[in-house]
Enzyme design. Sequence first.
Site, PDB file in Angstrom:
ATOM      1  CG  LEU A  79      14.410  -1.421  32.041  1.00  0.00           C
ATOM      2  CD1 LEU A  79      13.140  -2.225  32.270  1.00  0.00           C
ATOM      3  CD2 LEU A  79      15.563  -2.344  31.661  1.00  0.00           C
ATOM      4  CG  ASN A 109      15.941   8.640  33.923  1.00  0.00           C
ATOM      5  OD1 ASN A 109      15.622   7.452  34.013  1.00  0.00           O
ATOM      6  ND2 ASN A 109      17.198   9.026  33.898  1.00  0.00           N
ATOM      7  CG  HIS A 111      20.316  11.836  41.478  1.00  0.00           C
ATOM      8  ND1 HIS A 111      20.860  11.023  40.504  1.00  0.00           N
ATOM      9  CD2 HIS A 111      21.069  12.966  41.472  1.00  0.00           C
ATOM     10  CE1 HIS A 111      21.883  11.632  39.931  1.00  0.00           C
ATOM     11  NE2 HIS A 111      22.033  12.824  40.507  1.00  0.00           N
ATOM     12  CG  ASP A 129      22.913   4.468  38.108  1.00  0.00           C
ATOM     13  OD1 ASP A 129      21.892   4.594  37.396  1.00  0.00           O
ATOM     14  OD2 ASP A 129      23.667   5.414  38.375  1.00  0.00           O
ATOM     15  CG  HIS A 170      24.272   6.637  27.672  1.00  0.00           C
ATOM     16  ND1 HIS A 170      23.191   7.482  27.691  1.00  0.00           N
ATOM     17  CD2 HIS A 170      24.775   6.637  28.936  1.00  0.00           C
ATOM     18  CE1 HIS A 170      23.040   7.987  28.908  1.00  0.00           C
ATOM     19  NE2 HIS A 170      23.986   7.486  29.680  1.00  0.00           N
TER      20      HIS A 170
END
EC number: 3.5.2.3
Length: 428
Positions: free
Chosen positions: A59, A90, A177, A303, A307
């Site tokens: 998000l 992240n 990951h 996932d 961007h």
Amino acid sequence: MSKILIRGAKVLGGEPQDVLIEGETIAGVGTGLSAEGAEVVEAEGKVLLPGLVDLHTHLREPGREDSETVLTGTRAAASGGYTAVFAMANTFPVADTAGVVEQVWRLGREHGYCDVQPIGAVTVGLEGKKLAELGAMHESAAGVTVFSDDGKCVDDAVIMRRALEYVKAFGGVVAQHAQEPRLTEGAQMNEGVVSAELGLGGWPAVAEESIIARDVLLAEHVGSRVHICHLSTAGSVEIVRWAKSRGIDVTAEVTPHHLLLTDELVRSYNPVYKVNPPLRTERDVTALREALADGTIDIVATDHAPHPHEDKDCEWAAAAMGMVGLETALSVVQETMVDTGLLDWAGVADRMSYKPARIGRATGHGRPLEAGEPANLTLVDTAYRGPVNPAGFASRSRNTPYEGRELPGRVTHTWLRGKATLVDGKLA
């Protein structure tokens, strides 16, 4: 108390039934239901599913609101049929403290398009050196149970072991990951024939598989839960299958794009196909579909990685990795799993609602479509087929690999605890 009658829907793809919602709860499921004063939604021919749950969403808020915010991301989730999402850590600052995870959790509650459950970082700053405040995040108002350094691998075996030991105390899970960093330095795409022909740095399958093998053994040793994020290779499937045969408490997810797309698309040098882990081969895609069908892979997770335009519309080497996925996930699963006969709609509900809710302990989500259960529901027009138009996305970003591609299925309605968040394909 508000009342909604969903009339004639194929519940989990079965025979047509009516579903009555009263307030926040399913009041009845059957044929010929009626309710005076109820709003009627005609659902003949459409499939009714429990609200979808995504265990892997980015998000971006706080820190990268130019890509996405909790508001725009949850609006995208509602558009895709989701009633709960797990937000990865992240962000900037990293969600490695109780304060940051509570901020994300409260933003989700304020906006109301779906429930937002923060995922806490495993290590401070995602640096892989020191455990983050796992206990404090769990005991916070957000009640974090899933921890991940997604975007980076917890590659230190001692740190990974300590994390597994720590979360075991409260039934949490570490979502890994799987990427051995020393094997992927400078990697740009899947290592294989196509990377060799294009001259791009190869990302070997063993970089993923070696970490999964290590971590399932650590989970067995500790007696804790480990979850494998975005599994992408046939070899990874076999390792997870072996681990489950030993009774190791491991679960795994696959993304929609890894079920459909292959590394052949990279020949276009279009950065929209640049993703982590990279698109793999047709053999891998086949193995992933079969593993999702037989239960070796437990769930589908998007996932969703938004961007801004400038981070993707550039040369391949400089482009950011990731794709948006919340608004197209169900369509891709219908294309790859349902329309191919590998899963029925009850199986989709299992992989996209029941199991992700169970893994992440999302209270009130992934529940049976029965009287007395929370009215978290998704209605899908499975007969629809049309091109993907990112201009109409609710997400703030447009980096989809499916632009112009025809996909089946369209979510028409989403209800969160009886409140419509999507009506006739439009956000409420």
